[in-house]
Design a protein around this motif. Structure first.
Motif, short mmCIF file in Angstrom:
data_model
loop_
_atom_site.label_atom_id
_atom_site.label_comp_id
_atom_site.label_asym_id
_atom_site.label_seq_id
_atom_site.Cartn_x
_atom_site.Cartn_y
_atom_site.Cartn_z
N ALA A 1 0.83 -1.21 0.00
CA ALA A 1 0.00 0.00 0.00
C ALA A 1 0.86 1.26 0.00
CB ALA A 1 -0.93 -0.01 1.22
N ILE A 2 1.96 1.22 0.76
CA ILE A 2 2.86 2.37 0.79
C ILE A 2 3.45 2.61 -0.59
CG2 ILE A 2 5.04 3.23 1.71
CD1 ILE A 2 4.37 1.79 4.33
N PHE A 3 3.86 1.55 -1.25
CA PHE A 3 4.46 1.69 -2.58
C PHE A 3 3.45 2.25 -3.58
CE2 PHE A 3 5.26 -0.07 -6.81
CZ PHE A 3 6.52 0.43 -7.05
N ILE A 4 2.23 1.74 -3.54
CA ILE A 4 1.21 2.20 -4.50
C ILE A 4 0.90 3.68 -4.28
CG2 ILE A 4 -1.20 1.96 -5.19
CD1 ILE A 4 -0.92 -1.04 -4.50
N VAL A 5 0.65 4.06 -3.04
CA VAL A 5 0.21 5.43 -2.77
C VAL A 5 1.37 6.42 -2.89
CG1 VAL A 5 -0.84 6.96 -1.07
CG2 VAL A 5 -1.65 4.61 -1.30
N ALA A 6 2.47 6.13 -2.20
CA ALA A 6 3.61 7.05 -2.23
C ALA A 6 4.23 7.11 -3.63
CB ALA A 6 4.66 6.64 -1.20
N GLY A 7 4.44 5.94 -4.23
CA GLY A 7 5.02 5.92 -5.57
C GLY A 7 4.11 6.56 -6.60
N GLY A 8 2.83 6.27 -6.53
CA GLY A 8 1.89 6.86 -7.49
C GLY A 8 1.77 8.36 -7.31
N THR A 9 1.75 8.82 -6.07
CA THR A 9 1.66 10.26 -5.81
C THR A 9 2.90 10.97 -6.33
OG1 THR A 9 0.30 9.90 -3.85
CG2 THR A 9 1.44 12.01 -4.02
N LEU A 10 4.06 10.39 -6.08
CA LEU A 10 5.30 10.99 -6.56
C LEU A 10 5.35 11.03 -8.08
CD1 LEU A 10 8.12 12.14 -6.00
CD2 LEU A 10 8.97 9.80 -5.88
N ALA A 11 4.97 9.93 -8.72
CA ALA A 11 5.00 9.87 -10.19
C ALA A 11 4.03 10.88 -10.79
CB ALA A 11 4.66 8.45 -10.66
N ALA A 12 2.82 10.96 -10.26
CA ALA A 12 1.84 11.91 -10.78
C ALA A 12 2.29 13.35 -10.57
CB ALA A 12 0.49 11.67 -10.11
N THR A 13 2.92 13.62 -9.43
CA THR A 13 3.40 14.98 -9.17
C THR A 13 4.50 15.37 -10.15
OG1 THR A 13 2.87 14.76 -6.81
CG2 THR A 13 4.45 16.48 -7.43
N LEU A 14 5.41 14.44 -10.43
CA LEU A 14 6.49 14.72 -11.38
C LEU A 14 5.95 14.91 -12.80
CD1 LEU A 14 9.24 12.23 -10.16
CD2 LEU A 14 9.18 14.70 -9.84
N LEU A 15 4.90 14.20 -13.15
CA LEU A 15 4.33 14.31 -14.50
C LEU A 15 3.56 15.61 -14.70
CD1 LEU A 15 3.04 10.65 -15.07
CD2 LEU A 15 4.94 11.78 -16.23
N ARG A 16 2.95 16.12 -13.65
CA ARG A 16 2.10 17.31 -13.79
C ARG A 16 2.79 18.60 -13.39
NH1 ARG A 16 -2.82 16.72 -9.69
NH2 ARG A 16 -3.15 18.89 -10.25
N THR A 17 4.01 18.53 -12.86
CA THR A 17 4.70 19.72 -12.35
C THR A 17 6.02 19.91 -13.07
OG1 THR A 17 3.75 19.24 -10.17
CG2 THR A 17 5.51 20.88 -10.26
N PRO A 18 6.32 21.13 -13.54
CA PRO A 18 7.65 21.38 -14.13
C PRO A 18 8.76 21.07 -13.13
CG PRO A 18 6.15 23.22 -14.58
CD PRO A 18 5.46 22.32 -13.60
N LEU A 19 9.87 20.58 -13.64
CA LEU A 19 10.96 20.16 -12.75
C LEU A 19 11.49 21.33 -11.92
CD1 LEU A 19 13.02 17.68 -14.97
CD2 LEU A 19 11.48 17.17 -13.06
N ARG A 20 11.49 22.54 -12.49
CA ARG A 20 11.99 23.68 -11.70
C ARG A 20 11.09 23.95 -10.50
NH1 ARG A 20 9.70 25.87 -16.31
NH2 ARG A 20 7.97 27.31 -15.98
N ASP A 21 9.76 23.73 -10.67
CA ASP A 21 8.85 23.92 -9.53
C ASP A 21 8.99 22.79 -8.52
OD1 ASP A 21 7.90 26.29 -10.54
OD2 ASP A 21 6.14 25.40 -11.49
N VAL A 22 9.32 21.59 -9.00
CA VAL A 22 9.57 20.49 -8.08
C VAL A 22 10.78 20.82 -7.20
CG1 VAL A 22 10.23 18.07 -7.88
CG2 VAL A 22 8.52 18.76 -9.56
N GLY A 23 11.84 21.31 -7.84
CA GLY A 23 13.02 21.69 -7.07
C GLY A 23 12.73 22.81 -6.09
N ARG A 24 11.95 23.80 -6.53
CA ARG A 24 11.60 24.90 -5.63
C ARG A 24 10.73 24.41 -4.48
NH1 ARG A 24 10.04 28.84 -10.67
NH2 ARG A 24 12.16 29.53 -11.19
N GLY A 25 9.83 23.50 -4.78
CA GLY A 25 8.95 22.99 -3.73
C GLY A 25 9.73 22.25 -2.66
N ILE A 26 10.72 21.47 -3.08
CA ILE A 26 11.54 20.75 -2.10
C ILE A 26 12.42 21.72 -1.33
CG2 ILE A 26 13.35 19.02 -1.84
CD1 ILE A 26 12.17 17.61 -4.31
#
Length: 221
Positions: free
Chosen positions: A15-40
């Motif tokens: 369950a952790i892999f499905i939710v955490a991995g899916g959330t991370l993958a979807a976030t990377l697909l819908r967010t520009p990499l520069r915003d991902v870096g800024r968010g972190i």
């Protein structure tokens, strides 16, 4: 006190892999990499105090006294930590008008707001995706459970994935991602308001420098 044994029933690797991995993958697909870096990177700002422009305004006042005594051109030797104030002072030394300084500060403030908004949007998007990934995990767990109807010992594993995936999605969204997004947006608004206080004193400093240039020009003529 919560012990590891007490948390054991609520931990499921699938369950952790499905939710955490899916959330991370979807976030990377819908967010520009520069915003991902800024968010972190923005996570490091959360423990800090919100910007207070009062010390910067005091510094601008001190620079005004220096300019009054020695001339605006002497400000280029000043040590200024804040990037907005430093940029404005550099323009003032170069002879910028109050309108030029105001425009510069407005442009920098808008660019900063866009950066902060991009960082907050990344976490807000994660908060939107996590419950959906929890539902995906629930459906996968239900399918696994139905396929194991002939094996009662395997039904529990599928049911655990189904129930815990929904739990993980809700926790990620409401205890992690959304609170971070809200706090980042709050900090961005507060900083924008504080930085707006710098416009008037810096524009006044630029205005003070203009007559001196005019007087020199007239004297030279």
């Amino acid at each position: 006190m919560i012990t590891p044994d007490a948390l054991g029933p609520y931990l499921d690797p699938a369950a952790i892999f499905i939710v955490a991995g899916g959330t991370l993958a979807a976030t990377l697909l819908r967010t520009p990499l520069r915003d991902v870096g800024r968010g972190i990177a923005a996570l490091a700002t959360l423990p800090r105090r919100t910007l207070d422009a009062s010390p910067l305004i005091d510094q601008v006042a001190a620079l005004g006294r220096i300019a009054k005594r020695h001339g605006v051109h002497t400000l280029d030797r000043s040590v200024i930590a804040d990037p907005d104030v430093a940029a404005a002072i550099a323009r003032i030394v170069d002879g910028a008008t109050p309108a030029d300084v105001t425009r510069l500060l407005d442009e920098r403030r808008r660019a900063r707001i866009l950066r902060h908004t991009g960082a907050a949007d990344m976490w807000a998007g994660m908060a939107e995706v996590a419950p959906a990934m929890g539902m995906v995990g629930t459906l996968i767990g239900l399918v696994k459970m139905f396929l194991a109807m002939q094996d009662p010992a395997a039904i529990g594993a599928g049911m655990a994935v189904a129930l815990l995936a929904t739990l993980y999605g809700a926790l990620i969204a409401n205890l992690i991602a959304m609170p971070i997004a809200v706090r980042l947006r709050r900090r961005a608004r507060a900083e924008a308001e504080e930085r707006s206080r710098l416009v008037a004193p810096l524009a006044a400093l630029a205005e003070y420098g203009q007559p001196r240039g005019s007087v020199v020009a007239v004297a030279a003529a």
